[in-house]
Design an enzyme around this catalytic site. Structure first.
Site, PDB file in Angstrom:
ATOM      1  N   CYS A 216       0.888  -1.158   0.000  1.00  0.00           N
ATOM      2  CA  CYS A 216       0.000   0.000   0.000  1.00  0.00           C
ATOM      3  C   CYS A 216       0.923   1.203   0.000  1.00  0.00           C
ATOM      4  O   CYS A 216       1.849   1.264  -0.804  1.00  0.00           O
ATOM      5  CB  CYS A 216      -0.971  -0.039   1.173  1.00  0.00           C
ATOM      6  N   SER A 217       0.721   2.160   0.885  1.00  0.00           N
ATOM      7  CA  SER A 217       1.648   3.287   0.952  1.00  0.00           C
ATOM      8  C   SER A 217       2.819   2.973   1.881  1.00  0.00           C
ATOM      9  O   SER A 217       3.977   3.070   1.504  1.00  0.00           O
ATOM     10  CB  SER A 217       0.921   4.551   1.432  1.00  0.00           C
ATOM     11  N   GLY A 219       2.888  -0.089   3.592  1.00  0.00           N
ATOM     12  CA  GLY A 219       3.080  -1.534   3.600  1.00  0.00           C
ATOM     13  C   GLY A 219       2.758  -2.181   4.925  1.00  0.00           C
ATOM     14  O   GLY A 219       3.303  -3.239   5.246  1.00  0.00           O
ATOM     15  N   ILE A 220       1.837  -1.583   5.698  1.00  0.00           N
ATOM     16  CA  ILE A 220       1.498  -2.165   7.001  1.00  0.00           C
ATOM     17  C   ILE A 220      -0.011  -2.188   7.280  1.00  0.00           C
ATOM     18  O   ILE A 220      -0.505  -3.147   7.865  1.00  0.00           O
ATOM     19  CB  ILE A 220       2.220  -1.439   8.163  1.00  0.00           C
TER      20      ILE A 220
END
Length: 416
Positions: A216-217, A219-220
């Site tokens: 995603c932006s 990554g979590i």
């Protein structure tokens, strides 16, 4: 098994305990060293200063002068699932991203964000959107768009990744969820599960090849939600006991901060409960998910879609169709979300800083190029001046010799 999770969900809802449960998970999560991410030479490879891969689980670039990329290998052995969770590539890390995809023998990239959200850059445009190929000279790869299938809330691209040095090519599936808001949740479990099973049907998540890359932006948040739901459903299919909290804590040992808000945690439970119907042998469930997701409609305006989804999940607009399917209310109990809001504000500041840093870097590159051109000119200027001076002398000598020849030699030849 799903009945147990459903009872847990109902109790958490009735007691408004999503915020406390989320805080429990955050407090019980282990913190591991992440020194490599903080090296000075790696700072410009991190999108956010507070999201770093752990040293023990970070993906290492092979045959590279610097092996660092902000990516983590999340390995869930009991589910036979491996994911690479990573941040949205930066302009200067797109080349490293494709190098990782190649070296890890990845067959699919799952993208859960848009490149720009709320006027903030969340991810570089690392794949081509037209017939023109993208070339990454730094690592020796090129990417071409082979096909594009646009649905109402996701798009599937087929990309050709070529190793320029060897000439070898591979086909990479790019699954792009286009309507999942940052720090938010999808419109409904049905639409999310329809997308998840689309990825599954491609075989990209199977263990017989490299791990899928999920990003995603940061990554979590969204990436963590996707991976948690898929893992829990796989374990349920295998008949394993599923404790959502413990599985998430286990996944957080590989990458920090997976799932960023109580809403994302609650949505994960909803999707697991709904997805469990498939494991029970309901052969028509996927068809109903597809119908409810309305994937065949034309894509809607991004801004209005983003607002609609946020309102819907906050309980101001409730999706009655989805409630009929799941039996679960999509209304979230009122909770204190101060920590999530502060993280969001911090993320926006980080986005602005990253955008500014990228612009500064581009300006420096232009200035450096101008300076290099100036130095080259200063180096060649005296040489060219001398060459010009010599050329003038030679031309003058040639002209003088020609005139002298005409004045002295030609009259003699005429007299003869």
């Amino acid at each position: 098994m799903s009945a147990t999770i459903e009872r847990e969900f109902e109790e958490l809802d009735a007691q408004c305990r999503w915020q406390p449960l989320y805080l429990e998970i955050r407090n019980e999560s282990h913190d591991y060293p992440h020194r490599v991410a903080k090296f000075p030479e790696n700072r410009n490879r991190n999108r956010y200063r507070d999201v770093s891969p752990y040293d023990h689980s970070r993906v290492k670039l092979q045959s590279a002068e610097n092996d660092y990329i902000n990516a983590s290998l999340v390995d869930i052995e009991e589910a036979q699932r491996s994911y690479i969770l990573t941040q949205g590539p930066l302009p200067n890390t797109c080349c490293h991203f494709w190098l990782m995809v190649w070296q890890q023998k990845t067959r699919a990239v799952v993208m859960l964000n848009r490149t720009v959200e709320k006027e903030s850059v969340k991810c570089a445009q690392y794949w081509p959107t037209d017939d023109r190929e993208m070339v990454f000279k730094e690592t020796g790869f090129s990417v071409k768009l082979l096909s594009e299938d646009v649905k109402s809330y996701y798009t599937v691209h087929l990309l050709q990744l070529e190793n320029i040095n060897s000439g070898e090519t591979r086909t990479i599936s790019h699954f792009h969820y286009t309507t999942w808001p940052d720090f938010g949740v999808p419109e409904s479990p049905a639409s999310f599960l329809n997308f998840l099973f689309k990825v599954r049907e491609s075989g990209s998540l199977n263990p017989d090849h490299g791990p899928a890359v999920i990003h995603c932006s940061a990554g979590i948040g969204r990436s963590g939600t996707f991976s948690l739901v898929d893992t829990c459903l796989v374990l349920m299919e295998k008949g394993e006991d599923v404790n959502v909290k413990q599985i998430l804590l286990s996944m957080r040992k590989y990458r920090m901060g997976l799932i960023q808000t109580p809403d994302q945690l609650r949505f994960s439970y909803m999707a697991i409960i709904e997805g469990a119907k498939y494991t029970k042998g309901d052969s028509n469930i996927q068809k109903r998910w597809k119908e409810l997701s309305k994937e065949d409609l034309s894509p809607v305006c991004r801004h209005s879609q983003n607002r609609t989804m946020t309102e819907k999940y906050n309980g101001k607009r409730i999706g009655s169709e989805d409630e009929k399917l799941t039996g679960l209310s999509s209304k979230v109990p009122d909770t204190v979300e101060e920590s999530s809001e502060s993280i969001l504000r911090k993320r926006i500041r980080e986005d602005r800083k990253a955008t500014t840093a990228q612009k500064v870097q581009q300006m420096r590159q232009r200035l450096n190029e101008t300076e290099r051109k100036r130095k080259r000119w200063l180096y060649w200027q005296p040489i060219l001046t001398k060459m010009g001076f010599v050329s003038v002398i030679l031309v003058g000598a040639l002209v003088g010799w020609t005139l002298l020849f005409q004045l002295n030699v030609l009259p003699r030849l005429t007299d003869t």
